[in-house]
Enzyme design. Structure first.
Site, PDB file in Angstrom:
ATOM      1  N   ASP A   1      -5.672   2.826  -5.155  1.00  6.37           N
ATOM      2  CA  ASP A   1      -7.050   1.983  -5.629  1.00  6.37           C
ATOM      3  C   ASP A   1      -6.821   0.887  -6.303  1.00  6.37           C
ATOM      4  OD1 ASP A   1      -9.926   2.211  -4.683  1.00  6.37           O
ATOM      5  OD2 ASP A   1      -9.966   4.198  -5.994  1.00  6.37           O
ATOM      6  N   GLY A   2      -8.500   0.294  -5.807  1.00  3.80           N
ATOM      7  CA  GLY A   2      -9.306  -0.735  -6.760  1.00  3.80           C
ATOM      8  C   GLY A   2     -10.581  -0.496  -6.875  1.00  3.80           C
TER       9      GLY A   2
ATOM     10  N   GLU B   1      -8.073  -3.490  -3.987  1.00  4.94           N
ATOM     11  CA  GLU B   1      -7.719  -2.715  -3.144  1.00  4.94           C
ATOM     12  C   GLU B   1      -6.116  -3.273  -2.666  1.00  4.94           C
ATOM     13  OE1 GLU B   1      -8.262   0.212  -2.370  1.00  4.94           O
ATOM     14  OE2 GLU B   1     -10.615  -0.081  -2.911  1.00  4.94           O
TER      15      GLU B   1
ATOM     16  N   ASP C   1      -7.763   4.714   0.586  1.00  5.97           N
ATOM     17  CA  ASP C   1      -9.465   5.414   0.868  1.00  5.97           C
ATOM     18  C   ASP C   1     -10.291   3.948   1.498  1.00  5.97           C
ATOM     19  OD1 ASP C   1     -10.079   2.938  -1.671  1.00  5.97           O
ATOM     20  OD2 ASP C   1     -10.779   5.590  -2.633  1.00  5.97           O
TER      21      ASP C   1
ATOM     22  N   HIS D   1     -12.839   9.451  -3.231  1.00  7.54           N
ATOM     23  CA  HIS D   1     -13.705  10.594  -4.035  1.00  7.54           C
ATOM     24  C   HIS D   1     -14.718  11.669  -3.731  1.00  7.54           C
ATOM     25  CE1 HIS D   1     -14.593   6.910  -6.376  1.00  7.54           C
ATOM     26  NE2 HIS D   1     -14.684   6.351  -5.489  1.00  7.54           N
TER      27      HIS D   1
ATOM     28  N   ASP E   1      -7.958   5.945  -8.980  1.00  8.03           N
ATOM     29  CA  ASP E   1      -9.063   5.473  -8.942  1.00  8.03           C
ATOM     30  C   ASP E   1      -9.585   5.575 -10.340  1.00  8.03           C
ATOM     31  OD1 ASP E   1     -11.853   4.949  -8.361  1.00  8.03           O
ATOM     32  OD2 ASP E   1     -12.310   6.938  -9.787  1.00  8.03           O
TER      33      ASP E   1
END
Length: 149
Positions: free
Chosen positions: A13-14, A51, A73, A127, A137
Protein backbone atom coordinates in the site's frame (compact mmCIF):
# COMPACT_ATOMS: atom_id res chain seq x y z
CA UNK A 1 -3.35 -23.48 -9.01
CA UNK A 2 -0.11 -22.63 -7.26
CA UNK A 3 1.35 -24.59 -4.36
CA UNK A 4 0.76 -22.10 -1.56
CA UNK A 5 3.60 -23.57 0.52
CA UNK A 6 6.03 -22.35 -2.13
CA UNK A 7 4.30 -19.04 -2.89
CA UNK A 8 5.29 -15.66 -1.49
CA UNK A 9 2.26 -13.52 -0.72
CA UNK A 10 2.81 -9.78 -0.68
CA UNK A 11 0.41 -7.04 0.36
CA UNK A 12 1.37 -3.48 -0.53
CA UNK A 13 0.00 0.00 0.00
CA UNK A 14 0.97 3.62 -0.47
CA UNK A 15 -0.13 6.72 1.39
CA UNK A 16 0.26 10.43 0.89
CA UNK A 17 -0.47 13.30 3.27
CA UNK A 18 -1.60 15.70 0.60
CA UNK A 19 -1.24 14.68 -3.02
CA UNK A 20 1.49 15.68 -3.67
CA UNK A 21 2.99 15.78 -0.21
CA UNK A 22 4.89 13.60 2.25
CA UNK A 23 4.29 9.98 1.32
CA UNK A 24 4.93 6.51 2.61
CA UNK A 25 4.78 2.96 1.38
CA UNK A 26 4.35 -0.33 3.18
CA UNK A 27 4.56 -4.00 2.33
CA UNK A 28 4.00 -7.27 4.14
CA UNK A 29 5.75 -10.33 2.68
CA UNK A 30 4.58 -13.78 3.76
CA UNK A 31 6.26 -17.11 3.02
CA UNK A 32 5.03 -20.06 5.04
CA UNK A 33 5.12 -18.99 8.68
CA UNK A 34 7.53 -16.11 8.06
CA UNK A 35 6.29 -12.52 7.80
CA UNK A 36 8.42 -9.51 6.98
CA UNK A 37 7.27 -5.88 7.06
CA UNK A 38 8.91 -3.17 4.96
CA UNK A 39 8.23 0.55 4.77
CA UNK A 40 9.73 3.83 3.70
CA UNK A 41 8.89 7.44 2.98
CA UNK A 42 9.59 10.33 0.64
CA UNK A 43 9.13 14.02 1.51
CA UNK A 44 7.43 15.18 -1.70
CA UNK A 45 5.59 12.58 -3.75
CA UNK A 46 2.17 11.34 -4.88
CA UNK A 47 -0.02 8.47 -3.79
CA UNK A 48 0.47 6.66 -7.12
CA UNK A 49 4.25 6.89 -6.78
CA UNK A 50 4.04 5.39 -3.29
CA UNK A 51 1.77 2.56 -4.50
CA UNK A 52 4.31 1.73 -7.22
CA UNK A 53 7.25 2.04 -4.84
CA UNK A 54 5.67 -0.41 -2.39
CA UNK A 55 5.42 -3.08 -5.09
CA UNK A 56 8.96 -2.40 -6.35
CA UNK A 57 10.55 -2.53 -2.89
CA UNK A 58 8.66 -5.70 -1.97
CA UNK A 59 9.66 -7.54 -5.15
CA UNK A 60 13.25 -6.32 -4.83
CA UNK A 61 13.37 -7.74 -1.28
CA UNK A 62 12.99 -11.29 -2.63
CA UNK A 63 16.32 -13.09 -2.58
CA UNK A 64 15.56 -15.70 -5.25
CA UNK A 65 13.16 -16.23 -8.16
CA UNK A 66 9.74 -16.76 -6.65
CA UNK A 67 6.12 -17.44 -7.38
CA UNK A 68 4.33 -14.39 -5.98
CA UNK A 69 0.77 -13.32 -5.35
CA UNK A 70 0.90 -9.56 -4.96
CA UNK A 71 -2.15 -7.87 -3.46
CA UNK A 72 -2.66 -4.16 -4.06
CA UNK A 73 -5.61 -1.86 -3.47
CA UNK A 74 -4.39 0.29 -6.37
CA UNK A 75 -6.23 -0.29 -9.64
CA UNK A 76 -3.62 2.03 -11.18
CA UNK A 77 -0.80 -0.38 -10.28
CA UNK A 78 -2.66 -3.57 -11.11
CA UNK A 79 -4.07 -2.34 -14.43
CA UNK A 80 -0.83 -0.59 -15.31
CA UNK A 81 1.35 -3.67 -14.96
CA UNK A 82 -1.17 -6.21 -16.31
CA UNK A 83 -2.88 -4.22 -19.11
CA UNK A 84 -1.23 -0.93 -20.02
CA UNK A 85 2.55 -1.24 -19.70
CA UNK A 86 3.08 -3.37 -22.83
CA UNK A 87 1.39 -0.68 -24.94
CA UNK A 88 3.36 2.08 -23.25
CA UNK A 89 6.63 0.29 -24.01
CA UNK A 90 5.55 -0.33 -27.60
CA UNK A 91 4.61 3.35 -27.99
CA UNK A 92 7.85 4.71 -26.52
CA UNK A 93 6.29 5.48 -23.12
CA UNK A 94 3.47 7.52 -24.61
CA UNK A 95 -0.14 7.07 -23.50
CA UNK A 96 -2.99 6.35 -25.90
CA UNK A 97 -3.46 10.15 -26.10
CA UNK A 98 0.21 10.47 -27.16
CA UNK A 99 1.19 12.12 -23.86
CA UNK A 100 4.22 11.01 -21.83
CA UNK A 101 3.28 8.29 -19.35
CA UNK A 102 3.36 9.52 -15.75
CA UNK A 103 5.81 7.79 -13.42
CA UNK A 104 7.73 6.17 -16.28
CA UNK A 105 10.79 5.80 -14.04
CA UNK A 106 8.85 3.71 -11.53
CA UNK A 107 7.05 1.64 -14.17
CA UNK A 108 10.46 0.76 -15.62
CA UNK A 109 11.71 -0.18 -12.13
CA UNK A 110 8.62 -2.33 -11.58
CA UNK A 111 9.19 -4.18 -14.87
CA UNK A 112 12.77 -4.92 -13.73
CA UNK A 113 11.66 -5.92 -10.21
CA UNK A 114 9.14 -8.38 -11.65
CA UNK A 115 11.75 -10.14 -13.84
CA UNK A 116 12.72 -13.58 -12.64
CA UNK A 117 9.50 -13.96 -10.68
CA UNK A 118 6.11 -15.32 -11.62
CA UNK A 119 3.75 -12.65 -10.31
CA UNK A 120 -0.01 -12.86 -10.07
CA UNK A 121 -1.42 -9.37 -9.47
CA UNK A 122 -4.59 -9.27 -7.35
CA UNK A 123 -6.66 -6.22 -6.51
CA UNK A 124 -8.10 -6.01 -3.01
CA UNK A 125 -10.54 -3.37 -1.78
CA UNK A 126 -8.74 -0.95 0.51
CA UNK A 127 -9.98 -0.13 4.01
CA UNK A 128 -12.32 -3.12 3.89
CA UNK A 129 -10.91 -5.32 6.64
CA UNK A 130 -8.30 -7.31 4.69
CA UNK A 131 -5.77 -7.99 7.47
CA UNK A 132 -2.60 -7.60 5.43
CA UNK A 133 -3.86 -4.63 3.41
CA UNK A 134 -4.62 -2.92 6.72
CA UNK A 135 -1.10 -3.66 7.99
CA UNK A 136 0.46 -2.36 4.75
CA UNK A 137 -1.73 0.76 4.99
CA UNK A 138 -0.65 1.32 8.59
CA UNK A 139 3.03 0.94 7.65
CA UNK A 140 2.64 3.39 4.76
CA UNK A 141 0.72 5.96 6.79
CA UNK A 142 3.16 5.74 9.72
CA UNK A 143 6.12 6.20 7.36
CA UNK A 144 4.49 9.28 5.78
CA UNK A 145 3.63 10.74 9.20
CA UNK A 146 7.21 10.21 10.39
CA UNK A 147 8.28 12.91 7.92
CA UNK A 148 5.84 15.43 9.35
CA UNK A 149 7.11 15.16 12.92
Amino acid sequence: MTDSSKTVEISTDGACLGNPGPGGWGAVLRYGDVEKELSGAEPDTTNNRMELTAAIKALNALTRPSTVILYTDSSYVRNGITKWVAGWVRNGWKSSSKQPVKNTDLWQELIEAEKGHTVEWRWVKGHAGDKYNEIADSLATSAARSLKS
